[in-house]
Design a protein around this motif. Structure first.
Motif, PDB file in Angstrom:
ATOM      1  N   ASP A 133       0.816  -1.214   0.069  1.00 15.81           N
ATOM      2  CA  ASP A 133      -0.034  -0.106  -0.069  1.00 15.81           C
ATOM      3  C   ASP A 133       0.849   1.297   0.154  1.00 15.81           C
ATOM      4  OD1 ASP A 133      -2.554   1.256   0.388  1.00 15.81           O
ATOM      5  OD2 ASP A 133      -2.091   1.692   2.276  1.00 15.81           O
ATOM      6  N   VAL A 134       1.882   1.403   0.807  1.00 10.06           N
ATOM      7  CA  VAL A 134       2.743   2.355   0.970  1.00 10.06           C
ATOM      8  C   VAL A 134       3.435   2.744  -0.506  1.00 10.06           C
ATOM      9  CG1 VAL A 134       4.832   3.059   2.018  1.00 10.06           C
ATOM     10  CG2 VAL A 134       3.252   2.182   3.473  1.00 10.06           C
ATOM     11  N   LEU A 135       4.128   1.710  -0.946  1.00  8.87           N
ATOM     12  CA  LEU A 135       4.929   1.605  -2.310  1.00  8.87           C
ATOM     13  C   LEU A 135       3.765   2.366  -3.458  1.00  8.87           C
ATOM     14  CD1 LEU A 135       7.084  -1.473  -2.252  1.00  8.87           C
ATOM     15  CD2 LEU A 135       7.778   1.046  -1.848  1.00  8.87           C
ATOM     16  N   GLY A 136       2.500   1.629  -3.211  1.00  6.61           N
ATOM     17  CA  GLY A 136       1.485   1.883  -4.281  1.00  6.61           C
ATOM     18  C   GLY A 136       1.033   3.389  -4.335  1.00  6.61           C
ATOM     19  N   SER A 137       1.325   4.128  -2.991  1.00 10.10           N
ATOM     20  CA  SER A 137       0.714   5.375  -2.818  1.00 10.10           C
ATOM     21  C   SER A 137       1.746   6.594  -3.273  1.00 10.10           C
ATOM     22  CB  SER A 137       0.286   5.701  -1.473  1.00 10.10           C
ATOM     23  OG  SER A 137       1.562   5.664  -0.301  1.00 10.10           O
ATOM     24  N   LEU A 138       3.093   6.048  -3.469  1.00 13.88           N
ATOM     25  CA  LEU A 138       4.140   6.832  -3.889  1.00 13.88           C
ATOM     26  C   LEU A 138       4.019   7.267  -5.233  1.00 13.88           C
ATOM     27  CD1 LEU A 138       7.378   5.253  -2.112  1.00 13.88           C
ATOM     28  CD2 LEU A 138       6.130   7.049  -1.246  1.00 13.88           C
ATOM     29  N   ASP A 139       4.136   8.637  -5.344  1.00 12.30           N
ATOM     30  CA  ASP A 139       4.139   9.290  -6.761  1.00 12.30           C
ATOM     31  C   ASP A 139       5.394   8.909  -7.567  1.00 12.30           C
ATOM     32  OD1 ASP A 139       1.419  10.593  -6.110  1.00 12.30           O
ATOM     33  OD2 ASP A 139       2.519  12.243  -5.334  1.00 12.30           O
ATOM     34  N   ALA A 140       6.415   8.811  -6.968  1.00 14.31           N
ATOM     35  CA  ALA A 140       7.541   8.593  -7.728  1.00 14.31           C
ATOM     36  C   ALA A 140       8.578   8.030  -6.433  1.00 14.31           C
ATOM     37  CB  ALA A 140       8.345   9.639  -8.290  1.00 14.31           C
ATOM     38  N   GLY A 141       9.336   7.172  -6.970  1.00 14.28           N
ATOM     39  CA  GLY A 141      10.471   6.716  -6.148  1.00 14.28           C
ATOM     40  C   GLY A 141      10.339   5.308  -5.548  1.00 14.28           C
ATOM     41  N   ALA A 142       9.225   4.657  -5.913  1.00 16.45           N
ATOM     42  CA  ALA A 142       8.642   3.294  -5.327  1.00 16.45           C
ATOM     43  C   ALA A 142       9.506   2.230  -5.763  1.00 16.45           C
ATOM     44  CB  ALA A 142       7.168   3.247  -5.794  1.00 16.45           C
ATOM     45  N   GLU A 143      10.023   2.488  -6.923  1.00 15.49           N
ATOM     46  CA  GLU A 143      10.956   1.668  -7.581  1.00 15.49           C
ATOM     47  C   GLU A 143      12.515   1.718  -6.744  1.00 15.49           C
ATOM     48  OE1 GLU A 143      11.526   5.616  -9.667  1.00 15.49           O
ATOM     49  OE2 GLU A 143      10.078   4.323  -9.181  1.00 15.49           O
ATOM     50  N   ASP A 144      12.616   2.588  -5.948  1.00 17.52           N
ATOM     51  CA  ASP A 144      13.965   2.867  -5.067  1.00 17.52           C
ATOM     52  C   ASP A 144      14.199   1.913  -4.040  1.00 17.52           C
ATOM     53  OD1 ASP A 144      14.799   4.839  -6.988  1.00 17.52           O
ATOM     54  OD2 ASP A 144      14.104   6.348  -5.832  1.00 17.52           O
ATOM     55  N   PHE A 145      12.739   1.257  -3.721  1.00 18.21           N
ATOM     56  CA  PHE A 145      12.858   0.388  -2.447  1.00 18.21           C
ATOM     57  C   PHE A 145      12.227  -1.029  -2.667  1.00 18.21           C
ATOM     58  CE2 PHE A 145      11.555   4.999  -1.124  1.00 18.21           C
ATOM     59  CZ  PHE A 145      12.706   5.086  -0.146  1.00 18.21           C
ATOM     60  N   ASP A 146      13.034  -1.927  -2.258  1.00 17.34           N
ATOM     61  CA  ASP A 146      12.726  -3.287  -2.391  1.00 17.34           C
ATOM     62  C   ASP A 146      11.759  -3.726  -1.374  1.00 17.34           C
ATOM     63  OD1 ASP A 146      13.159  -6.028  -2.519  1.00 17.34           O
ATOM     64  OD2 ASP A 146      14.670  -6.294  -1.301  1.00 17.34           O
TER      65      ASP A 146
END
Length: 144
Positions: free
Chosen positions: A68-81
């Protein structure tokens, strides 16, 4: 309070206040080589995650939360495993910041904990006074 602790809590305070110029300046003043680097942010993160999940969370709940947190990020989600974030949340719930003495990558860890702490503070609807209390509690935990 040690210098690195106060700098980190000022950094987190700037982030929580959406003071991005102050955040950038304070971030540049931190030294990832300092042996205490990340401890204060880790303490604040642990407090916030335990408030968000006061009864703990199953691995499935943690996984869903991270998704849910990663899905809510406008940008940068790909930076986090996602698996790394799940581990941080699980470790935060248990109060374990360095499991089995393993040293996590300090820069990646602090960045992830900052993002997650910001999200947790918003979910918990902590206003400025409660945010200061959170930072003070983190400072106390690091000092003990």
């Amino acid at each position: 309070m040690t210098s690195v602790t106060s700098k980190e809590l000022e950094l987190l305070g700037a982030l929580l206040a959406f003071d991005f110029i102050g955040f950038a300046q304070k971030s540049a003043a931190l030294d990832p080589a300092d042996p205490h680097y990340g401890q204060a942010v880790g303490a604040a993160f642990g407090i916030a995650v335990r408030r968000r999940f006061p009864r703990g969370a199953t691995p499935r709940e943690v996984s869903g939360y991270v998704a849910d947190v990663l899905g809510s990020l406008d940008a940068g989600a790909e930076d986090f495993d996602p698996a790394f974030l799940e581990r941080l949340v699980s470790d935060g719930l248990s109060g374990d910041t360095e499991p089995d003495g393993e040293r996590l990558d300090p820069e990646t860890t602090i960045q992830a904990r900052l993002v997650l702490t910001l999200r947790l503070v918003r979910e918990l609807s902590l206003g400025p006074d409660q945010q200061r209390e959170l930072l003070a509690e983190a400072a106390h935990r690091v000092a003990v």
